[in-house]
Motif scaffolding. Structure first.
Motif, short mmCIF file in Angstrom:
data_model
loop_
_atom_site.label_atom_id
_atom_site.label_comp_id
_atom_site.label_asym_id
_atom_site.label_seq_id
_atom_site.Cartn_x
_atom_site.Cartn_y
_atom_site.Cartn_z
N SER A 61 0.83 -1.20 0.00
CA SER A 61 0.00 0.00 0.00
C SER A 61 0.87 1.25 0.00
O SER A 61 0.60 2.21 -0.74
CB SER A 61 -0.92 0.00 1.24
N ILE A 62 1.92 1.25 0.82
CA ILE A 62 2.84 2.39 0.88
C ILE A 62 3.51 2.60 -0.48
O ILE A 62 3.62 3.73 -0.98
CB ILE A 62 3.89 2.16 1.98
N ILE A 63 3.95 1.51 -1.10
CA ILE A 63 4.64 1.60 -2.38
C ILE A 63 3.70 2.08 -3.48
O ILE A 63 4.07 2.93 -4.30
CB ILE A 63 5.25 0.22 -2.76
N LEU A 100 13.14 4.13 2.63
CA LEU A 100 13.52 4.41 1.24
C LEU A 100 12.84 3.41 0.32
O LEU A 100 12.72 2.22 0.63
CB LEU A 100 15.04 4.29 1.07
N LEU A 101 12.37 3.90 -0.82
CA LEU A 101 11.76 3.06 -1.84
C LEU A 101 12.58 3.21 -3.11
O LEU A 101 12.94 4.33 -3.51
CB LEU A 101 10.31 3.48 -2.11
N LYS A 103 14.32 0.29 5.51
CA LYS A 103 14.63 1.37 6.45
C LYS A 103 15.93 2.04 6.01
O LYS A 103 16.82 1.40 5.44
CB LYS A 103 14.77 0.82 7.87
N GLU A 104 16.05 3.33 6.28
CA GLU A 104 17.23 4.09 5.87
C GLU A 104 18.51 3.48 6.42
O GLU A 104 19.55 3.46 5.74
CB GLU A 104 17.08 5.55 6.33
N SER A 105 18.46 2.94 7.63
CA SER A 105 19.65 2.37 8.27
C SER A 105 20.09 1.06 7.62
O SER A 105 21.21 0.59 7.84
CB SER A 105 19.39 2.12 9.76
N GLU A 106 19.21 0.47 6.81
CA GLU A 106 19.51 -0.82 6.19
C GLU A 106 20.13 -0.68 4.80
O GLU A 106 20.50 -1.68 4.19
CB GLU A 106 18.23 -1.66 6.08
N VAL A 107 20.21 0.55 4.30
CA VAL A 107 20.64 0.77 2.93
C VAL A 107 21.81 1.74 2.87
O VAL A 107 21.84 2.74 3.60
CB VAL A 107 19.47 1.33 2.08
N ASP A 108 22.77 1.45 2.00
CA ASP A 108 23.88 2.36 1.73
C ASP A 108 23.41 3.31 0.63
O ASP A 108 23.37 2.93 -0.56
CB ASP A 108 25.11 1.56 1.29
N LYS A 109 23.06 4.55 1.00
CA LYS A 109 22.48 5.48 0.03
C LYS A 109 23.47 5.84 -1.09
O LYS A 109 23.07 6.01 -2.25
CB LYS A 109 22.00 6.75 0.74
N LYS A 110 24.76 5.94 -0.77
CA LYS A 110 25.75 6.27 -1.80
C LYS A 110 25.81 5.17 -2.85
O LYS A 110 25.86 5.43 -4.06
CB LYS A 110 27.12 6.48 -1.16
N LEU A 111 25.80 3.92 -2.37
CA LEU A 111 25.82 2.79 -3.30
C LEU A 111 24.55 2.76 -4.12
O LEU A 111 24.57 2.48 -5.33
CB LEU A 111 25.98 1.48 -2.51
N LEU A 112 23.44 3.08 -3.48
CA LEU A 112 22.15 3.10 -4.17
C LEU A 112 22.14 4.13 -5.29
O LEU A 112 21.68 3.87 -6.40
CB LEU A 112 21.03 3.38 -3.16
N PRO A 159 17.23 9.53 -9.91
CA PRO A 159 16.87 9.43 -8.49
C PRO A 159 15.65 10.28 -8.12
O PRO A 159 15.00 10.01 -7.11
CB PRO A 159 18.13 9.95 -7.77
N ASN A 160 15.35 11.32 -8.92
CA ASN A 160 14.17 12.14 -8.65
C ASN A 160 12.87 11.34 -8.72
O ASN A 160 11.86 11.73 -8.13
CB ASN A 160 14.09 13.32 -9.64
N TYR A 161 12.93 10.23 -9.47
CA TYR A 161 11.73 9.41 -9.64
C TYR A 161 11.91 7.97 -9.14
O TYR A 161 10.92 7.28 -8.89
CB TYR A 161 11.32 9.36 -11.12
N TYR A 162 13.16 7.57 -8.97
CA TYR A 162 13.40 6.17 -8.61
C TYR A 162 14.03 5.99 -7.23
O TYR A 162 14.40 4.89 -6.86
CB TYR A 162 14.28 5.51 -9.68
N LEU A 163 14.10 7.05 -6.48
CA LEU A 163 14.49 6.94 -5.07
C LEU A 163 13.55 7.83 -4.27
O LEU A 163 13.58 9.06 -4.37
CB LEU A 163 15.94 7.39 -4.86
N ILE A 164 12.70 7.21 -3.49
CA ILE A 164 11.67 7.93 -2.75
C ILE A 164 11.94 7.79 -1.26
O ILE A 164 12.14 6.68 -0.76
CB ILE A 164 10.26 7.36 -3.08
N GLU A 165 11.96 8.92 -0.57
CA GLU A 165 12.17 8.91 0.88
C GLU A 165 10.87 9.28 1.59
O GLU A 165 10.22 10.25 1.23
CB GLU A 165 13.27 9.90 1.27
N LEU A 166 10.51 8.49 2.58
CA LEU A 166 9.26 8.72 3.32
C LEU A 166 9.50 8.58 4.82
O LEU A 166 10.34 7.80 5.25
CB LEU A 166 8.20 7.69 2.91
#
Length: 402
Positions: A228-230, A395-396, A315-324, A335-342
């Motif tokens: 539902s969130i996604i 993060l999505l 969760k943000e703590s589970e992902v390496d944002k730089k690698l992402l 990233p404007n459309y394929y990385l979503i922060e909530l």
């Protein structure tokens, strides 16, 4: 004597004892709710969750009729009872496609649209209300919680109202989960009116706790399910892309697409006539059109919404944002459309007091004393702990990136 019976999968036979309700149900505005899913994107997780705002509306009407069987509420005048039943029946007539999901791209809340639709001089509902000498402002004021008689407002919108009692039971049933087994008749039968408040005897504390805990679990397991969130996030970013393309004068090669969203694309409210054209079916047809777009991002996002090719969630703590970010760039994904922060909403079981200008207290009567539920509930302290817990940002992003 009754005018009509509707067989409901949750409540059984629902009786309509006045022709005004049948005429309202038969309007285009109310029939449109048959084409709007109650739970929007949650159906991606629970295939049985294909029930609609229409079935929920008649369920709210039914529970309100049960309310009026209780001793204190039966004293409400016949005129006011009819107003409340009309408000309950039409409280969701202003929902857009995918219900609450649409409010991610349309800033105007559905309650406001309910008022606009009911009072629309060119619509069907106002004609019927005028025919039966019902003031539409009275009906709308109950939906918006501003009617001078506070009890009428509370029956439709409060911490323990007909709306919540129906959607919890209905959503639980259709999702195939058993978190909201509610003793509705037991609760309703014991409602009292004291000092313009709906109050409940102390012996109902356990039933109310069961209701609140069921609601909490429904939010955790169903309403805030990752699918539902996604879905909501994808719908929002799909519209963001649509809007960005519109602002860059992109040729959509489809006049209808820009016309139907003309006002939204220009940060304006959608006129009633256009709003009433929108339902889930309309949106899926639009996704079918935009999946063939020459714009790869819009086409891809449309395909994801159509075919459940959703994002991953972490969760943000589970992902390496730089690698992402590197992986997104490597795959040619903006990233404007394929990385979503909530930041998820806090999970609140119940909270006493005035919230957003409204008293959300569930009042318990112990002999002659009125006290908030938290004084008697075993959840008193745990409620505070849950309410004060900060939800971590999530993060999505497309699957298989990391």
């Amino acid at each position: 004597m009754y005018e009509k019976v509707i067989r409901d999968n949750v409540h059984g036979d629902i009786y309509f004892n006045d022709p005004i309700f049948i005429e309202i149900l038969d309007t285009f505005e109310m029939q449109r709710l048959r084409r709007i899913l109650q739970l929007g994107g949650t159906a991606l997780a629970y295939p049985g969750a294909t029930h609609t705002r229409f079935s929920h509306s008649i369920g709210v009407y039914h529970i309100l009729t049960l309310f009026f069987e209780s001793n204190d509420l039966s004293q409400i005048s016949e005129k006011d009872q009819k107003l409340v039943l009309l408000a309950g029946l039409m409280h969701d007539v202003g929902h857009g496609p995918f219900s609450h999901s649409f409010e991610k791209i349309n800033a105007e809340k559905h309650e406001k649209y309910s008022g606009y639709i009911i009072k629309n001089p060119n619509g069907n509902i106002l004609k019927i209300l005028n025919k039966y000498q019902i003031d539409p402002n009275d009906v709308v004021s109950i939906i918006e919680g501003t009617h001078p008689n506070k009890i009428l407002n509370l029956l439709v919108s409060s911490q323990l109202d007909a709306d919540r009692l129906d959607y919890l039971k209905r959503d639980s049933y259709n999702c195939g989960v058993d978190y909201a087994t509610l003793d509705i008749r037991w609760i309703v039968r014991h409602i009292k009116v004291v000092d313009h408040k709906m109050v409940f005897p102390k012996k109902l504390v356990y039933a109310i706790e069961s209701y609140l805990l069921g609601r909490h679990h429904m939010y955790k397991q169903v309403y805030n399910h990752k699918c539902s969130i996604i879905f909501d996030a994808l719908l929002e970013v799909w519209f963001k892309r649509l809007k960005d393309l519109h602002q860059s004068n992109f040729d959509f090669k489809n006049i209808y697409l820009e016309n139907i969203f003309k006002e939204l694309l220009n940060n304006q409210s959608i006129p009633i006539d256009k709003y009433l054209e929108l339902d889930d079916y309309t949106m899926f047809e639009i996704f079918k059109v935009t999946k063939k777009s020459n714009d790869k991002i819009l086409a891809d996002l449309s395909l994801r919404l159509l075919d459940r090719k959703t994002f991953a969630i972490a969760k943000e703590s589970e992902v390496d944002k730089k690698l992402l970010f590197k992986q997104l760039e490597k795959n040619g994904l903006d990233p404007n459309y394929y990385l979503i922060e909530l930041t998820p909403k806090k999970s609140i079981i119940y909270r006493d007091g005035i919230i957003n200008g409204k008293d959300e207290t569930i009042w318990i009567q112990n002999k002659t004393q009125l006290e908030p539920l938290s004084k008697y509930s075993m959840f008193g302290e745990s409620m505070k702990i849950i309410n004060e817990t900060n939800n971590e940002k999530i993060l999505l992003f497309p699957k298989k990136l990391v």
